[in-house]
Structure formats: C-alpha cells, structure tokens
Design an enzyme around this catalytic site. Structure first.
Site, PDB file in Angstrom:
ATOM      1  N   THR A  94     -15.014 -63.885 -57.322  1.00  0.00           N
ATOM      2  CA  THR A  94     -14.134 -62.933 -56.638  1.00  0.00           C
ATOM      3  C   THR A  94     -14.707 -61.525 -56.672  1.00  0.00           C
ATOM      4  O   THR A  94     -14.688 -60.812 -55.668  1.00  0.00           O
ATOM      5  CB  THR A  94     -12.724 -62.962 -57.261  1.00  0.00           C
ATOM      6  N   ASN A 134     -14.966 -75.899 -51.043  1.00  0.00           N
ATOM      7  CA  ASN A 134     -14.415 -76.270 -52.345  1.00  0.00           C
ATOM      8  C   ASN A 134     -13.428 -77.424 -52.285  1.00  0.00           C
ATOM      9  O   ASN A 134     -13.213 -78.119 -53.282  1.00  0.00           O
ATOM     10  CB  ASN A 134     -13.736 -75.057 -52.996  1.00  0.00           C
ATOM     11  N   GLN A 158     -19.799 -73.354 -54.783  1.00  0.00           N
ATOM     12  CA  GLN A 158     -19.816 -74.803 -54.947  1.00  0.00           C
ATOM     13  C   GLN A 158     -21.197 -75.405 -54.687  1.00  0.00           C
ATOM     14  O   GLN A 158     -21.376 -76.610 -54.831  1.00  0.00           O
ATOM     15  CB  GLN A 158     -18.788 -75.447 -54.013  1.00  0.00           C
ATOM     16  N   SER A 180     -20.359 -68.361 -59.330  1.00  0.00           N
ATOM     17  CA  SER A 180     -19.430 -68.344 -60.463  1.00  0.00           C
ATOM     18  C   SER A 180     -19.873 -69.352 -61.509  1.00  0.00           C
ATOM     19  O   SER A 180     -20.205 -70.498 -61.190  1.00  0.00           O
ATOM     20  CB  SER A 180     -18.008 -68.673 -59.998  1.00  0.00           C
ATOM     21  N   GLY A 181     -19.875 -68.933 -62.779  1.00  0.00           N
ATOM     22  CA  GLY A 181     -20.356 -69.804 -63.843  1.00  0.00           C
ATOM     23  C   GLY A 181     -19.423 -70.945 -64.201  1.00  0.00           C
ATOM     24  O   GLY A 181     -19.872 -72.050 -64.520  1.00  0.00           O
ATOM     25  N   HIS A 182     -18.120 -70.707 -64.145  1.00  0.00           N
ATOM     26  CA  HIS A 182     -17.200 -71.718 -64.676  1.00  0.00           C
ATOM     27  C   HIS A 182     -17.080 -72.944 -63.784  1.00  0.00           C
ATOM     28  O   HIS A 182     -16.478 -73.942 -64.178  1.00  0.00           O
ATOM     29  CB  HIS A 182     -15.817 -71.118 -64.947  1.00  0.00           C
ATOM     30  N   THR A 208     -19.951 -52.646 -70.147  1.00  0.00           N
ATOM     31  CA  THR A 208     -20.759 -53.373 -71.119  1.00  0.00           C
ATOM     32  C   THR A 208     -20.959 -54.815 -70.673  1.00  0.00           C
ATOM     33  O   THR A 208     -20.006 -55.498 -70.304  1.00  0.00           O
ATOM     34  CB  THR A 208     -20.089 -53.339 -72.507  1.00  0.00           C
ATOM     35  N   CYS A 257      -6.818 -73.031 -56.619  1.00  0.00           N
ATOM     36  CA  CYS A 257      -6.760 -71.572 -56.745  1.00  0.00           C
ATOM     37  C   CYS A 257      -5.499 -70.979 -56.138  1.00  0.00           C
ATOM     38  O   CYS A 257      -5.327 -69.771 -56.099  1.00  0.00           O
ATOM     39  CB  CYS A 257      -7.990 -70.953 -56.087  1.00  0.00           C
TER      40      CYS A 257
END
Length: 756
Positions: free
Chosen positions: A78, A164, A194, A214-216, A252, A343
């Site tokens: 996002t 997706n 995806q 996106s990593g997840h 950070t 989502c």
C-alpha cells in the site's frame, strides 16, 4: 469447553498472507539480538546493520531483474502504491493543459488499494482527472483496444502482474507495446505483489515505471515491502524526516523485516538451498487439487483458466452453495480458504469476477484456494483427503448425493430455511409420512432442493409460490416438472385437487394441514399459507397454527411494498387484519425475504417496532390513513434499490440490534459447570460431524433455527448459549431469538475458532 478436533491446520489462503518461514523468523530475531544497530549510525554496529540492508537491497534487485533503477524499502504494497501514484501525479501536474481533460487508468480487476488511491490523490492534488477502469474479458485479460483509445489523454496507467483473487497474469510485454505505442510518456505502475516467487520478472528490461511488492505474501513478516522505481521515472518522497534511504524514504529502517525478507530472496536465487518448489511442481499441486475438487464436487465451476494464471491459485464456485457455506465447511475440516479478496470485509460478491462478466451466482459463491511455493506434497495430499472428507460430510446432511446411498443420512423432520442472498425458500418435511412441500423455491437452489428430496426419499406434495415475484424468477417449474409432472395447479402451484374446510382450501401433509388464505396487497395474487394441526373452524386456527408463510406481506422490520402495478395498499390493510385474526400475535411468520438476518418474526414483535402495523391491527388507523402512511413508507425504497428490487422498505430505527450477553471461553466453562446453561451448536450437520467437541452441546443447524424457535415457545426464559465457528452466526441467531422473547439467550464470542 475445548475444541478437540485432532486435525492440524492446512493453510490455503496464501494470497491473503503467509506464515513467516522459520528461517526468516530466525533471521529477524538474530537482527534484533545481534545486528540491532541503526543503519544510519557510523560505528561498527551500525555499519553491520547497514551492510545487511544493502545485501537485502542487492538481492531484491536480482530477484526482480532490476540492475538499474531504485529499490526502496517500504512498510508494504500500500505504501508502494502511494509512492508510485504521488510521484507520477506530482510530475504530471507540472505540465497540465488547462483546456484539456485528462484521465487516470486502472484495470477493472485491480486490488482496491489502486483505484481508491488514485481517487484520493487525484482530489488532494487538484488534478481532477477522470478515473477510468480498463475493462477485462472473460479470461481476465485487459482490453488492449480500450487502452489504445484512452492512453493518449491519460496521465497514468495502473495494471497488475498477477491478480490476487484469480491468479490471472497479464502479458506485460504485450501490454507494454500497446501502452507505449499509444503514449510514450504515460506513467505506468504494475502491482507485482502476487508475482513475487510465482512468475519470472525482469523489470529493468521493461518501461514499467513503478512496481510495488509486499513481504507478507511470500513468508516474510508483515510490515516489510519494497517498491521498484525505474531510473528515468520521477520520484517524490511521501515520508520526510531524517533522510534515511538516501533521502528517498525517511524513518528508521525496519532491519528485522529486511533480514527476514532477505532470506526469502536468497531462497528464490538459490534453488538448491530453497524450500520453494519449482513452478512445474506447483503446477502439479494445482492439478492434483483441481482433480480432487472435480471428484468431490461434480458441480464445481472454475472462475479462471489455468492457461493464463499462476499455479498457486484456484478460484472456484460450487453450484447451489454460497461462498460462506463452503468456507464454513472447509474450516470445519481445518482447511483455510477465503471468498475473494481478504483485504475487504462484508463483501458478498467478487468485483473481480463481476468485471470478468461471470454469472452472478459464481461471483457470489466464489472460493479462493491459494498456496505458497513452500507448500509440500504432504500438505497437498492432506488437503485433498480433507476436501474429500468434507464433501462426504455434505452427503450426511443431504446437501449432495452419494451414489444413492442414503441409509445413514440424518433424517429431516420439520421446517428448513434455505437462502440465496436475501431471498428465502422454505422446506417442510414430515418424516413419518415421508412427505414434503416447498414454498417460494429459488432457481439457484433447485439442485439442492432436488438433492434433498431424493436423499431423504421424500414425496413432494406441493411446490408453491406465495405470489408472483418481481425481483427474481421462481424455481417452481423445474421442481414441479420433475417431481409432480401430472399435478394440476393454479399459476402459483396451489393444487387443484385440494380439500376444503370452513370455506378455506387446504392440502394434507402427514397429520398437518397447509391452508391457503388469499391476502392481496403486495401483489394482487399474494396469498398466505398456514401450517396447522387440523382445526374445527376459523376461530380455532390460531391455537393450531405453527407457521404462517406470508410471502412479502409481512417482512422482518417492515411491510411488503405496495407501489407495484399489481399492488394495492387498500387490499393490504384488509389482509393484515385477516392474517392477525387467523394466526394471532405469536405464530411464527416465515417471509420470502430476510434482509437483515432475522430468520423469522411474529406480529407481536413487529408491532413493537412498526407503528404502522401496530396502529393498523389495534384499530387506530382507518384504511385511508393507512394508504397515506404506507405510501410514505414505500418512498424510502428509492434510496435502497440499487441493483436489487427491494420488496419492503427498511429503516435503521426499526432494525436496531439488541444487546446480547456474550461469553468468552473462560466464563462459559464456569457457567457450564455452575449454572443451568444449555449449549446450542448452530453449525450445520456437516460441520458438526467434521469437528466434534468435548461439550454436550445440542446441534441445531442455523437452517433449522426457525423450527427450534417454534418448538421452544414455552421455554423462553431458559438459559441458552449459542455457539458456531466464529461467533458471527451465533450472534445474529441470538439477536433473532432475543427479539422474539427469549430473554436469557446468549452466545459465545469468537466461537470455536478461539477455543484452541
């Protein structure tokens, strides 16, 4: 109370999110314990942290084929989408021609984050471009002709690499040719979330300007992602501050997330040291699962083609079953799948499948089964075994046939409520006589109704519509032709060979009478059907009546509309008084629609919240006043129709929810041990059979809740606690019972899902 299901979880919802791989989790923990330095610090601890960050960035470049351009770490897709859209639109705004109307293009099957972000920043930046969805065909492919026509005046185009919901992938090279031929300067974002690990990428060799990841979605933790930005593409930082990421994205850095996703990158780059299966192996898993679904559910339909989709997604629908029913079934077998996109919440159908032009029932019944490349053959085998077991469980409750082997089926006796959307079909079976009737049959339920009759070996006595339906077709003809080919009836299915008593027509089912009462108003052919024990005269009906099938004359929370051409508010006024004189205040009313998950009602409950009905039945209104107030009630329909013809106007004040006592597992265990509490499991029989519990709960399927309510009319002060899989069904059922006078009804919050 403890859930004692011995089955381990089979997780097949990887397109929503994935578990973190143990190796990735270990890397994240190590970074927090050892490499915990701030990458912006100049001492050795900080330098080691920065080295890990740059290793991760280098590996990301290799994975996506981006030896040029920028790779910026983000919190997820996002943020990457915002980065791309803001960067493109800020640059585009510099050269806008005030006399020209511009557009922003996105694929009609894009994740909602894309069009919603386009709308948001288009307004915030004051660009005021037209936002247009690019149509797709039945395969999910973008309409290239539309792009050719619209791209010349467009500022930005957003497409997906892989969808997706369906796994459909776009031919990016073919798209590139069309886009760049139409407009060399249009900014192009491709959502690659995806695609990572499922299809090859070589972004630097394309003219794609922006690509979020996106990593997840691929075994890394939530909160880490990255965005690719082409070397020549404009860039505007969306987070300003300390100047981290070379000033491109302040804040950070999420070093534990980077350490974890770096492990994923290394596995993608080094197949020999990876737990990820090859694309050919994944395609084999997909084929095995598809073959199992075909065998288990002969009515299965696939919502996409394998030819243009990645091997890790299967989107399907099963005729006659809603997506929630299949999700509940699979959940009971400890298989996790989803309905469309995870989502968004409270979505009843898939906008992706709607855009592809698939039939409404497929969109409303869609199930997405998705797995990641780390899935194993053992897991696939177990999933197939459980899918087969789940299908067999459906035969026990006669929802599908099993080669005619019906000796061990759960016998049906009494009333069943089946639904499709807000429409209701009612089935009544008398087990002793093996007879049944069906009221207001829906065509979407024809196969299930036919299966139910065959499986239970029931003789269909009648299949009747309470009125001519304006909002949907009836399934009556199909069932009548198959089960009652020689029966002579009127236009709504009422048998000509009926009996008569006290000037009322009736038919027999076992020892019960189904009585016909003409109640015009909603339509001129509307009738009410009363299921009663035999009675002496009309004055005796209310004592003998169990259920009143009123069609759309009385709805939960309203009265049926009277502004059709065949409607009459005058007739409805008389019909309401007639119904009240026959059934009294407490006979359960079974309507043709249930817009708010209330299942059933009676006149006493409706009068408490519906002043128009109350004042009609108590004589405070005459017919002329009724007509005026009814017209005002119907005027609310103009704001509620949408794509569905509403058969009655509902208001928020009429449908205010009741405060329901909620137990958690600790308080429920205490109540079961120390109080006179009766536990009612409202899952369907197939769910109940698949996932037993240690408690001594009684199974009352939600489809038979109305029958249960009728049977417990003298037990309204008893302490009931309803329980289901997640707590959602038990909550609405408890609300329905409370509204009808069950003042000690409660439910288990979170259901069995939180019991382990």
């Amino acid at each position: 109370m403890k859930n004692t299901s011995p089955l381990s979880q089979i997780y097949l919802d990887a397109n929503a999110t994935t578990p973190v791989l143990p190796q990735a989790a270990a890397a994240a923990v190590n970074s927090m314990k050892v490499l915990f330095g701030n990458p912006s610090s100049s001492h050795i601890t900080g330098l080691k942290a920065k080295d890990l960050m740059e290793q991760t960035r280098a590996n990301a470049r290799k994975v996506i084929g981006a030896d040029t351009g920028n790779v910026i770490f983000t919190s997820g897709a996002t943020e990457g989408i915002q980065t791309a859209i803001i960067s493109a639109l800020v640059e585009a705004k510099k050269s806008l021609d005030s006399d020209k109307q511009y557009s922003l293009l996105y694929g009609a099957t894009e994740h909602k984050a894309v069009p919603e972000s386009l709308k948001h920043w288009n307004q915030i930046l004051g660009i005021n471009a037209d936002i247009k969805a690019i149509p797709v065909d039945g395969m999910g492919n973008l309409d290239k002709q539309f792009i050719e026509q619209e791209a010349p005046s467009a500022l930005m185009i957003c497409t997906m690499a892989v969808n997706n919901e369906t796994g459909v992938y776009q031919d990016l090279l073919a798209l590139e040719q069309v886009i760049r031929h139409a407009n060399k300067h249009i900014f192009w974002m491709v959502d690659c979330v995806q695609a990572l690990g499922k299809t090859p990428l070589n972004l630097a060799e394309t003219t794609i300007d922006y690509a979020p990841f996106s990593g997840h979605k691929l075994y890394a933790p939530k909160g880490i992602g990255f965005v690719y930005i082409r070397q020549s593409a404009p860039f505007t930082p969306i987070i300003a501050g300390g100047g981290q990421e070379s000033g491109l994205r302040s804040g950070t850095e999420n070093l534990p997330g980077m350490a974890a996703i770096n492990v994923i990158f290394e596995m993608l780059l080094n197949e020999q040291d990876s737990v990820f299966a090859s694309l050919d192996t994944l395609r084999g898993y997909q084929t095995q699962l598809v073959n199992t679904l075909n065998t288990a559910f002969p009515e299965v339909v696939y919502n996409h083609s394998v030819e243009n989709s990645v091997p890790t997604t299967i989107n399907f629908a099963i005729s006659g079953f809603s997506s929630k029913e299949i999700m509940d079934l699979f959940d009971a077998a400890n298989i996790r799948v989803s309905s469309g996109s995870a989502c968004s919440s409270k979505v009843t159908r898939s906008f992706v499948l709607d855009a592809m032009g698939l039939p409404a029932w497929q969109s409303e019944s869609a199930i997405r089964l998705s797995f990641g490349p780390a899935i194993t053959q053992t897991e696939v085998d177990q999933a197939c075994q459980r899918i087969t077991s789940a299908a067999k469980a459906l035969t026990h409750s006669c929802m599908i046939l099993d080669n005619g082997e019906i000796d061990e089926k759960q016998p049906l006796n009494g009333l069943v409520q089946l639904r499709f959307g807000s429409n209701c079909t009612w089935v009544y079976a008398d087990q002793q006589s093996k007879q049944a009737f069906i009221i207001d049959p829906l065509p979407e339920l024809n196969d299930r109704l036919d299966t139910l009759l065959q499986c239970q070996q029931l003789e269909l006595v009648a299949v009747i519509d309470t009125h001519g339906h304006a909002d949907h077709q009836s399934g009556r003809t199909f069932l009548a032709d198959k089960h009652l080919p020689t029966q002579q009836t009127d236009a709504l299915g009422w048998p000509q060979a009926c009996l008569q008593h006290s000037q009322l027509q009736y038919i027999e089912i076992g020892h019960q009478w189904l009585v016909k009462v003409a109640t015009p108003g909603h339509t001129d052919d509307s009738m009410t059907l009363l299921l009663c024990s035999p009675f002496k005269d009309k004055n005796d009906i209310k004592q003998q009546c169990q259920f009143a099938f009123c069609g759309d004359t009385v709805l939960m929370g309203s009265l049926g509309r009277t502004n059709f051409d065949s409607s009459s508010a005058t007739d409805m006024f008389s019909s309401l008084k007639l119904i009240h004189s026959l059934i009294g205040s407490d006979t359960l009313i079974c309507a043709s629609h249930d817009y708010n998950n209330e299942f059933t009602t009676h006149l006493s409950a409706e009068c408490q919240r519906n002043p128009l009905l109350r004042n009609t039945l108590n004589g405070q209104l005459d017919v002329y006043e009724f007509e005026k107030l009814k017209a005002d009630l119907d005027s609310h329909l103009c704001d509620q129709t949408g794509s569905e013809i509403m058969c009655g106007a509902l208001t928020d004040s009429q449908l205010a929810g009741q405060a329901i006592v909620e137990y958690n597992h600790q308080s429920l265990n205490y109540a079961l041990a120390n109080d006179e509490v009766t536990l009612i499991d409202i899952r369907e029989p197939h769910e109940y059979a698949l996932q037993h519990t240690e408690d001594s709960s009684e199974n009352v399927p939600l489809t038979r809740l109305v029958q249960f309510i009728q049977q417990q009319q003298q037990q309204k002060h008893r302490k009931w606690v309803l329980v289901c899989r997640s707590g959602s069904r038990s909550f609405v059922a408890a609300q329905a019972m409370h509204r009808l006078g069950f003042d000690n009804v409660a439910h288990l919050k979170g259901g069995y899902a939180l019991s382990s």
